[in-house]
Write a protein that holds these residues in place. Structure first.
Motif, mmCIF file in Angstrom:
data_model
loop_
_atom_site.group_PDB
_atom_site.id
_atom_site.type_symbol
_atom_site.label_atom_id
_atom_site.label_comp_id
_atom_site.label_asym_id
_atom_site.label_seq_id
_atom_site.Cartn_x
_atom_site.Cartn_y
_atom_site.Cartn_z
ATOM 1 N N VAL A 24 37.462 102.860 35.130
ATOM 2 C CA VAL A 24 36.713 104.117 35.149
ATOM 3 C C VAL A 24 36.850 104.819 33.800
ATOM 4 O O VAL A 24 35.868 105.321 33.243
ATOM 5 C CB VAL A 24 37.169 105.033 36.306
ATOM 6 N N ASN A 25 38.055 104.836 33.243
ATOM 7 C CA ASN A 25 38.268 105.489 31.946
ATOM 8 C C ASN A 25 37.575 104.761 30.799
ATOM 9 O O ASN A 25 37.315 105.362 29.764
ATOM 10 C CB ASN A 25 39.761 105.654 31.659
ATOM 11 N N MET A 26 37.272 103.473 30.950
ATOM 12 C CA MET A 26 36.488 102.761 29.938
ATOM 13 C C MET A 26 35.039 103.226 29.973
ATOM 14 O O MET A 26 34.356 103.224 28.956
ATOM 15 C CB MET A 26 36.563 101.252 30.154
ATOM 16 N N GLN A 27 34.572 103.626 31.142
ATOM 17 C CA GLN A 27 33.197 104.101 31.284
ATOM 18 C C GLN A 27 33.055 105.528 30.756
ATOM 19 O O GLN A 27 32.044 105.893 30.198
ATOM 20 C CB GLN A 27 32.759 104.069 32.757
ATOM 21 N N ALA A 28 34.081 106.329 30.991
ATOM 22 C CA ALA A 28 34.089 107.734 30.587
ATOM 23 C C ALA A 28 35.489 108.288 30.811
ATOM 24 O O ALA A 28 36.339 107.610 31.387
ATOM 25 C CB ALA A 28 33.073 108.514 31.404
ATOM 26 N N TYR A 66 29.651 105.459 38.125
ATOM 27 C CA TYR A 66 28.311 105.932 37.791
ATOM 28 C C TYR A 66 28.454 107.263 37.062
ATOM 29 O O TYR A 66 29.539 107.863 37.087
ATOM 30 C CB TYR A 66 27.482 106.099 39.067
ATOM 31 N N PRO A 67 27.413 107.781 36.439
ATOM 32 C CA PRO A 67 27.553 109.046 35.709
ATOM 33 C C PRO A 67 28.033 110.232 36.560
ATOM 34 O O PRO A 67 28.735 111.096 36.077
ATOM 35 C CB PRO A 67 26.144 109.312 35.169
ATOM 36 N N ASP A 68 27.689 110.233 37.836
ATOM 37 C CA ASP A 68 28.041 111.390 38.677
ATOM 38 C C ASP A 68 29.011 111.078 39.812
ATOM 39 O O ASP A 68 29.425 111.968 40.541
ATOM 40 C CB ASP A 68 26.785 112.027 39.258
ATOM 41 N N HIS A 69 29.377 109.810 39.974
ATOM 42 C CA HIS A 69 30.306 109.463 41.056
ATOM 43 C C HIS A 69 30.966 108.102 40.823
ATOM 44 O O HIS A 69 30.535 107.330 39.982
ATOM 45 C CB HIS A 69 29.609 109.497 42.420
ATOM 46 N N VAL A 70 31.992 107.894 41.605
ATOM 47 C CA VAL A 70 32.695 106.614 41.626
ATOM 48 C C VAL A 70 32.621 106.121 43.064
ATOM 49 O O VAL A 70 32.807 106.897 44.003
ATOM 50 C CB VAL A 70 34.167 106.785 41.194
ATOM 51 N N SER A 71 32.319 104.847 43.242
ATOM 52 C CA SER A 71 32.315 104.296 44.595
ATOM 53 C C SER A 71 33.197 103.064 44.634
ATOM 54 O O SER A 71 33.322 102.348 43.648
ATOM 55 C CB SER A 71 30.898 103.965 45.061
ATOM 56 N N VAL A 126 33.871 104.225 50.108
ATOM 57 C CA VAL A 126 34.107 105.618 49.725
ATOM 58 C C VAL A 126 33.283 105.959 48.489
ATOM 59 O O VAL A 126 33.133 105.144 47.578
ATOM 60 C CB VAL A 126 35.602 105.848 49.408
ATOM 61 N N LYS A 127 32.777 107.186 48.486
ATOM 62 C CA LYS A 127 32.076 107.722 47.315
ATOM 63 C C LYS A 127 32.717 109.065 46.982
ATOM 64 O O LYS A 127 32.810 109.938 47.836
ATOM 65 C CB LYS A 127 30.597 107.912 47.611
ATOM 66 N N LEU A 128 33.177 109.201 45.740
ATOM 67 C CA LEU A 128 33.724 110.463 45.253
ATOM 68 C C LEU A 128 32.828 110.980 44.145
ATOM 69 O O LEU A 128 32.566 110.253 43.172
ATOM 70 C CB LEU A 128 35.139 110.284 44.696
ATOM 71 N N GLU A 129 32.359 112.191 44.297
ATOM 72 C CA GLU A 129 31.529 112.797 43.263
ATOM 73 C C GLU A 129 32.438 113.300 42.156
ATOM 74 O O GLU A 129 33.054 114.347 42.259
ATOM 75 C CB GLU A 129 30.671 113.910 43.852
ATOM 76 N N ILE A 130 32.522 112.488 41.132
ATOM 77 C CA ILE A 130 33.362 112.795 39.983
ATOM 78 C C ILE A 130 32.483 112.690 38.745
ATOM 79 O O ILE A 130 32.151 111.585 38.316
ATOM 80 C CB ILE A 130 34.545 111.805 39.885
ATOM 81 N N PRO A 131 32.081 113.836 38.215
ATOM 82 C CA PRO A 131 31.276 113.755 36.988
ATOM 83 C C PRO A 131 32.135 113.197 35.859
ATOM 84 O O PRO A 131 33.214 113.706 35.582
ATOM 85 C CB PRO A 131 30.862 115.207 36.720
ATOM 86 N N LEU A 132 31.683 112.125 35.287
ATOM 87 C CA LEU A 132 32.430 111.468 34.226
ATOM 88 C C LEU A 132 31.963 111.982 32.870
ATOM 89 O O LEU A 132 30.771 112.006 32.592
ATOM 90 C CB LEU A 132 32.242 109.956 34.309
ATOM 91 N N LYS A 133 32.906 112.420 32.044
ATOM 92 C CA LYS A 133 32.586 112.885 30.696
ATOM 93 C C LYS A 133 32.569 111.676 29.782
ATOM 94 O O LYS A 133 33.589 111.040 29.565
ATOM 95 C CB LYS A 133 33.632 113.902 30.222
ATOM 96 N N ARG A 134 31.405 111.354 29.303
ATOM 97 C CA ARG A 134 31.273 110.238 28.369
ATOM 98 C C ARG A 134 31.968 110.587 27.060
ATOM 99 O O ARG A 134 31.982 111.746 26.652
ATOM 100 C CB ARG A 134 29.797 109.934 28.089
ATOM 101 N N GLN A 135 32.526 109.586 26.387
ATOM 102 C CA GLN A 135 33.203 109.835 25.127
ATOM 103 C C GLN A 135 32.258 110.483 24.113
ATOM 104 O O GLN A 135 32.656 111.356 23.362
ATOM 105 C CB GLN A 135 33.776 108.523 24.554
ATOM 106 N N GLU A 136 30.982 110.075 24.114
ATOM 107 C CA GLU A 136 30.011 110.655 23.173
ATOM 108 C C GLU A 136 29.839 112.145 23.440
ATOM 109 O O GLU A 136 29.693 112.929 22.530
ATOM 110 C CB GLU A 136 28.615 110.041 23.289
#
Length: 142
Positions: A24-28, A66-71, A126-136
């Motif tokens: 997940v941290n590699m994605q954002a 995903y950009p707005d969640h992790v499943s 499971v789906k958790l709505e976790i907005p991921l902050k992209r490194q950019e």
């Protein structure tokens, strides 16, 4: 989507969760409180799966960010659990406060926006709505 299969042993939980969080941290970048939620939910799902898989072998974990969640999905070949027995348990009630059974499902329901499992109780999604902050995004805000 990433997949990890592992032998049904409690000692594997930390390794699996760390791989999941690293992915997940590699994605954002995960915020600290969101990482805690993700670790807590994953730990409860994996512990339940290992408990109920028992001698039936491997546990499979599938996950995606995903950009707005992790499943993620956890599946085992065990006997599962009776979902109806756990559905209406109030773990905050003094009678159930220190029971081992049902507390994990309660915690998952508190943090997950979606929590489903099959009738047998040996596959959970499971789906958790976790907005991921992209490194950019982090660099652009500087």
């Amino acid at each position: 989507m990433c997949v990890i299969e592992f032998v049904s042993e409690i000692s594997q939980i930390k390794y699996v969760i760390n791989r999941f969080i690293s992915y997940v941290n590699m994605q954002a970048t995960l915020e600290e409180d969101k990482e805690f939620e993700l670790r807590l939910v994953a730990n409860e799902l994996l512990a339940n799966s290992i408990t109920y898989a028992g001698k039936f072998g491997d546990v499979t974990v599938m996950y995606e960010a995903y950009p707005d969640h992790v499943s993620f999905c956890v599946a085992d070949k065990g006997t599962g659990f009776c979902a109806e027995d756990k559905k209406n348990v109030d773990v905050c009630c003094e009678e159930y406060l220190f029971h081992e059974n049902g507390r994990g499902l309660f915690l998952i329901n508190q943090f997950a926006q979606s929590f489903r499992y099959n009738r047998k109780g040996n596959i959970a999604l499971v789906k958790l709505e976790i907005p991921l902050k992209r490194q950019e995004d982090s660099v652009a805000s500087l």
